[in-house]
Design an enzyme around this catalytic site. Structure first.
Site, PDB file in Angstrom:
ATOM      1  N   LYS A   1       0.854  -1.204   0.000  1.00 31.67           N
ATOM      2  CA  LYS A   1       0.000   0.000   0.000  1.00 31.67           C
ATOM      3  C   LYS A   1       0.879   1.240   0.000  1.00 31.67           C
ATOM      4  CE  LYS A   1      -2.897  -1.074  -0.702  1.00 31.67           C
ATOM      5  NZ  LYS A   1      -3.848  -1.993  -1.219  1.00 31.67           N
TER       6      LYS A   1
ATOM      7  N   GLU B   1       2.835   1.732  -3.445  1.00 31.63           N
ATOM      8  CA  GLU B   1       2.059   2.023  -4.662  1.00 31.63           C
ATOM      9  C   GLU B   1       1.496   3.437  -4.684  1.00 31.63           C
ATOM     10  OE1 GLU B   1      -1.401  -0.417  -5.401  1.00 31.63           O
ATOM     11  OE2 GLU B   1      -1.878  -0.512  -3.280  1.00 31.63           O
TER      12      GLU B   1
ATOM     13  N   LYS C   1      -6.529   0.100 -12.051  1.00 27.99           N
ATOM     14  CA  LYS C   1      -7.376  -0.552 -11.053  1.00 27.99           C
ATOM     15  C   LYS C   1      -7.630  -2.012 -11.413  1.00 27.99           C
ATOM     16  CE  LYS C   1     -10.028  -0.871  -7.477  1.00 27.99           C
ATOM     17  NZ  LYS C   1      -9.281  -1.110  -6.223  1.00 27.99           N
TER      18      LYS C   1
HETATM   19  C1  F6R Z   1      -3.202  -3.013  -4.785  1.00 22.38           C
HETATM   20  C2  F6R Z   1      -4.112  -3.455  -5.796  1.00 22.38           C
HETATM   21  C3  F6R Z   1      -3.698  -4.539  -6.724  1.00 22.38           C
HETATM   22  C4  F6R Z   1      -4.865  -5.515  -6.921  1.00 22.38           C
HETATM   23  C5  F6R Z   1      -4.511  -6.557  -7.994  1.00 22.38           C
HETATM   24  C6  F6R Z   1      -5.612  -7.579  -8.166  1.00 22.38           C
HETATM   25  O1  F6R Z   1      -3.763  -2.016  -3.983  1.00 22.38           O
HETATM   26  O2  F6R Z   1      -5.198  -2.948  -5.894  1.00 22.38           O
HETATM   27  O3  F6R Z   1      -2.566  -5.194  -6.268  1.00 22.38           O
HETATM   28  O4  F6R Z   1      -5.136  -6.119  -5.696  1.00 22.38           O
HETATM   29  O5  F6R Z   1      -4.276  -5.917  -9.210  1.00 22.38           O
HETATM   30  O6  F6R Z   1      -6.820  -6.960  -8.507  1.00 22.38           O
HETATM   31  P1  F6R Z   1      -8.195  -7.751  -8.398  1.00 22.38           P
HETATM   32  O7  F6R Z   1      -8.463  -7.974  -6.947  1.00 22.38           O
HETATM   33  O8  F6R Z   1      -9.211  -6.872  -9.043  1.00 22.38           O
HETATM   34  O9  F6R Z   1      -7.991  -9.049  -9.131  1.00 22.38           O
END
Ligand code: F6R
Length: 614
Positions: A491, A494, A609
């Protein structure tokens, strides 16, 4: 990652498209563009940088078009330039197209089209697809389905992933969307219909949404819309109401989505928990697992697949499920699992965890698991996402849209659901009713304890002020708090761009201790059990080398003065919820640390995202 929004209606497309792009900004991007069908031609406007640059360029343009497509690009093929920005226009000016995903064989297709005399204005795979559609169109006889047929002929030639919206000059009332591997959704409003990569692009303007499946086409015209397969058969259009989403995606009184999402965790977790316990109050009842009880009772192994923060949540789940249900658990990077020769040992269950439900590596890991005949379950926040549709069963996180790029409330709910899964599996095996009841009570008390921790946000801000000059930080914890340390480091790096590493506390002596200096603070997350004395000993080792120490520790654990410079206190709690509580101050620490550096926490550089490319 890239975002798509298209408008076909009675009103002015420009306002809806720019507003839609603004709502897609959270996905991460580096340039933005729009194309309108206007006065018998296409007018294009494209800018690098923020959507605001595009909005400024459009200001005063006086477009009155009621048909247009727009895009935010996150560069994959070619650098961040205006010519690589979408929409792309075909060589003959007849088509404009926006594309999410990657066309893997674009080189071969490009050579083929160059052989037909076409030239290209960009380095992108997307322009190749636009020209491929134009090529097929030029080969087809004139008739009312010529546009649709050209799209249907071009797409099967593409290898890879796409979500597209495309317009043709000869069809001033038609917009076509198609998807394979990249999400696409149709929005249905009173005066306009939309195509977008994400329903948030049209909330407030559309009342219902229809999520496309892979291999489907959406054909929008003045008369309405229809969904067909690529081969031309009618497909079922299931509509989903959009009413409550608007409030959830508004920022309200908060400065950023990240802050809003951190502070809405008590309510979010109440939703995750609601109605999910058995009547006798000793187990969890997860509807999406129903029908699979026989397999779940008899499992030899669970493999979690996920990326980033979701993977850290799975790692907490590993500790919990092994402890509560005594089923061996492995956690794999989805990107590694998909290419591994993973041995098929006994009865295995694959659980894929993804907030967005659209992360390509996680989806591919699921597809690989299915090829191997394994039962797959999904844990995702997005209803109707690809993960929800492709797995054999699963659970929704129910925390509402997560817009901030840095995942916060999603992590908490994933950990909460992992604990519930551990409880349900445990109660099918060895876990006693008393132990089950204690866990149910602890989970029911979680939202209040989360509120209590968040009320101390000011203390965390002050700690962030104290440590915000540091360029290197270590995060350390043991057992289920080790993944929390990893998450705290992720966290921070990033959103603040400071260098942060997470380790199991005992690993310190095996290398990272070399980094300790007065300039490198260590953040320790301390357990609420006997192991804490070992972690405190690690803290003292750091202090002995003049490293600053910030401890996050439960109230019942005594921290000697010489072991830490600062201590943030957490309420005493059951072990299954401690990781969630311990992570909250780390979320707030990263948030304030980045804000103190003047950074935009919702749009960290280079990040997206939802990572829908490999
Ligand atoms: C970190 C973050 C990324 C996501 C990863 C998976 O804050 O947001 O590391 O956790 O890209 O994303 P999802 O959960 O959408 O598969």
């Amino acid at each position: 990652m890239c975002g798509i929004v298209g408008y076909l209606g009675k009103g002015n497309a420009q306002e809806s498209l720019v507003d839609g792009l603004r709502r897609l900004e959270y996905r991460g991007y580096d340039s933005a563009g729009v194309a309108f069908h206007e006065g018998g031609e296409f007018s294009l406007s494209r800018e690098t940088g923020r959507v605001e640059n595009l909005a400024n360029a459009l200001r005063g343009s006086g477009s009155s078009s009621s048909l247009g497509i727009a895009h935010t690009r996150w560069a994959t093929h070619g650098s961040v330039t205006v010519s690589n920005t979408h929409p792309h226009q075909s060589h003959d000016g007849k088509f404009v197209l926006v594309h999410n995903g990657v066309i893997e064989n674009y080189g071969t297709l490009k050579r083929f089209l160059e052989g037909k005399g076409m030239s290209f204005a960009s380095e992108t795979d997307s322009e190749v697809l636009c020209n491929l559609i134009a090529y097929h169109y030029s080969e087809l006889p004139e008739d009312e389905d010529r546009f649709i047929d050209a799209v249907r002929l071009a797409l099967p030639k593409c290898r890879g992933a796409y979500g597209i919206a495309v317009l043709c000059l000869d069809y001033p009332d038609v917009m076509i969307g198609a998807r394979r591997g990249s999400p696409l959704v149709v929005g249905l409003g009173e005066d306009a219909n939309f195509i977008a990569s994400d329903a948030s692009a049209f909330v407030g303007r559309a009342k219902e949404a229809v999520f496309l499946n892979d291999g489907e086409l959406a054909i929008l015209d003045k008369g309405g819309f229809r969904i067909t397969t690529l081969e031309g058969q009618d497909a079922q259009a299931v509509t989903h109401p959009l009413d409550q989403i608007l409030e959830e995606v508004e920022l309200g009184d908060f400065d950023s989505y990240m802050e809003k999402e951190i502070y809405e965790q008590p309510a979010a977790l109440e939703n995750t928990l609601r109605g999910r316990f058995g009547d006798d109050g000793t187990t969890a009842k997860l509807g999406g697992l129903e029908g699979h009880e026989d397999v779940l009772r008899d499992l030899d192994r669970i493999i979690f697949v996920a990326c980033g923060t979701a993977r850290h949540a799975c790692m907490v789940g590993e500790y919990m499920i092994e402890r509560l249900a005594r089923v061996p658990v492995e956690v794999e990077h989805a990107s590694e699992f998909r290419y591994r020769n993973s041995p098929k040992a006994g009865k295995s269950l694959v659980i894929a965890v993804s907030q967005s439900g659209e992360t390509l590596d996680t989806l591919e890991a699921v597809r690989e698991a299915k090829t191997k005949g394994l039962l797959t379950l999904g844990m995702t926040n997005v209803v109707g996402s690809s993960l929800a549709r492709e797995t054999d069963g699963g659970v929704y996180q129910r925390v509402g849209p997560e817009i901030g790029v840095a995942s916060t409330k999603a992590f908490s709910s994933q950990v909460c659901l992992s604990a519930m899964l551990g409880l349900a599996l445990g109660r099918m095996r060895d876990l006693s009713p008393m132990d089950g009841q204690a866990i149910v009570e602890a989970l029911n008390g979680l939202p209040d304890l989360v509120s209590k921790v968040l009320q101390q946000g000011e203390q965390i801000r002050e700690l962030a002020v104290k440590y915000s000059k540091a360029e290197h930080l270590l995060f350390l914890g043991r057992q289920s708090l080790y993944p929390v340390a990893l998450e705290g480091a992720l966290k921070l790096k990033e959103i603040s761009y400071a260098h942060a590493e997470g380790y199991p506390a005992a690993e310190l002596k095996h290398g990272p201790i070399a980094l300790i200096s007065p300039e490198c603070p260590s953040v320790f997350v301390v357990e609420g059990n006997d192991l804490s004395s070992k972690t405190i000993a690690n803290m003292q080792e750091v202090k002995a080398r003049k490293g600053p120490v910030l401890a996050i520790a439960p109230e019942n654990i005594e921290i000697p003065d010489q072991a830490a410079d600062d201590v943030f206190r957490l309420p005493e709690a059951h072990e299954v919820i401690r990781p969630i509580l311990a992570n909250l101050p780390l979320q707030l620490f990263a948030y304030h640390f980045a804000r103190l550096r003047g950074l935009d926490v919702d749009k960290p550089r280079n990040l997206a995202k939802s990572v829908t490319v490999e």
